[in-house]
Scaffold this motif. Structure first.
Motif, PDB file in Angstrom:
ATOM      1  N   LEU A  23       5.640   1.912  -9.769  1.00  0.00           N
ATOM      2  CA  LEU A  23       4.566   1.432  -8.906  1.00  0.00           C
ATOM      3  C   LEU A  23       5.014   0.213  -8.118  1.00  0.00           C
ATOM      4  O   LEU A  23       5.862  -0.556  -8.559  1.00  0.00           O
ATOM      5  N   TYR A  24       4.414   0.059  -6.958  1.00  0.00           N
ATOM      6  CA  TYR A  24       4.580  -1.130  -6.132  1.00  0.00           C
ATOM      7  C   TYR A  24       3.249  -1.865  -6.187  1.00  0.00           C
ATOM      8  O   TYR A  24       2.191  -1.259  -5.982  1.00  0.00           O
ATOM      9  N   VAL A  25       3.301  -3.146  -6.507  1.00  0.00           N
ATOM     10  CA  VAL A  25       2.065  -3.905  -6.682  1.00  0.00           C
ATOM     11  C   VAL A  25       2.136  -5.231  -5.935  1.00  0.00           C
ATOM     12  O   VAL A  25       3.217  -5.781  -5.704  1.00  0.00           O
ATOM     13  N   GLN A  26       0.970  -5.714  -5.554  1.00  0.00           N
ATOM     14  CA  GLN A  26       0.845  -7.045  -4.979  1.00  0.00           C
ATOM     15  C   GLN A  26      -0.413  -7.669  -5.563  1.00  0.00           C
ATOM     16  O   GLN A  26      -1.487  -7.062  -5.534  1.00  0.00           O
TER      17      GLN A  26
ATOM     18  N   TRP B 158      -2.069  -1.678  -5.571  1.00  0.00           N
ATOM     19  CA  TRP B 158      -0.929  -0.915  -6.065  1.00  0.00           C
ATOM     20  C   TRP B 158      -0.873   0.473  -5.449  1.00  0.00           C
ATOM     21  O   TRP B 158      -1.854   0.983  -4.915  1.00  0.00           O
ATOM     22  N   GLY B 159       0.329   1.059  -5.527  1.00  0.00           N
ATOM     23  CA  GLY B 159       0.550   2.412  -5.043  1.00  0.00           C
ATOM     24  C   GLY B 159       1.958   2.855  -5.390  1.00  0.00           C
ATOM     25  O   GLY B 159       2.741   2.106  -5.973  1.00  0.00           O
TER      26      GLY B 159
ATOM     27  N   VAL C 161       5.592  -8.124  -2.772  1.00  0.00           N
ATOM     28  CA  VAL C 161       5.446  -6.783  -3.341  1.00  0.00           C
ATOM     29  C   VAL C 161       6.420  -6.676  -4.511  1.00  0.00           C
ATOM     30  O   VAL C 161       7.616  -6.932  -4.365  1.00  0.00           O
TER      31      VAL C 161
ATOM     32  N   MET D  58      -0.264   0.633  -0.580  1.00  0.00           N
ATOM     33  CA  MET D  58      -0.822   0.123  -1.835  1.00  0.00           C
ATOM     34  C   MET D  58      -2.339   0.043  -1.681  1.00  0.00           C
ATOM     35  O   MET D  58      -2.925  -1.028  -1.651  1.00  0.00           O
TER      36      MET D  58
END
Length: 107
Positions: free
Chosen positions: A17-20, A79-80, A40, A86
């Motif tokens: 996952l990519y999160v911020q 997230w995405g 990110v 995301m």
């Protein structure tokens, strides 16, 4: 005054996952709102090989004009599965760690 928040991210999914993390706050009057965002972050599925992404920090420096103001804040995770998409959000917490609160700016 500098306010610092610490956070961690756990990924229970099978995909990376990519999160911020975004922390937004307000003094209640709308005069001194703030937003601070992490870079990110890439979070592999959490398991015995890949531990959670812990001990991350975000900080915001408040100007002297905010001294004495009380702020409320909320942390949101965007997230995405792609760093450019995301669109999912989470405010879930683990173990009673708060995702919102308040504080007063002191000198």
């Amino acid at each position: 005054m500098v306010q610092t928040w610490k956070f961690g991210i756990s990924n229970p999914n099978n995909d990376t996952l990519y999160v911020q993390v975004v922390i937004s706050g307000s003094d209640g009057s709308g005069v001194s709102d703030f937003t601070v965002s992490s870079a990110v972050l890439v979070v592999a599925p959490t398991n015995s090989v890949n531990p959670p992404l812990n001990n991350q920090q975000l900080s915001y420096a408040f100007p002297a004009t905010d001294k004495g103001d009380t702020f409320t804040f909320t942390a949101t995770i965007f997230w995405g599965t792609s760093p450019t998409n995301m669109s999912d959000t989470s405010t879930n917490t683990i173990g009673g760690v708060p995702n919102s609160g308040s504080f007063t700016v002191v000198g």
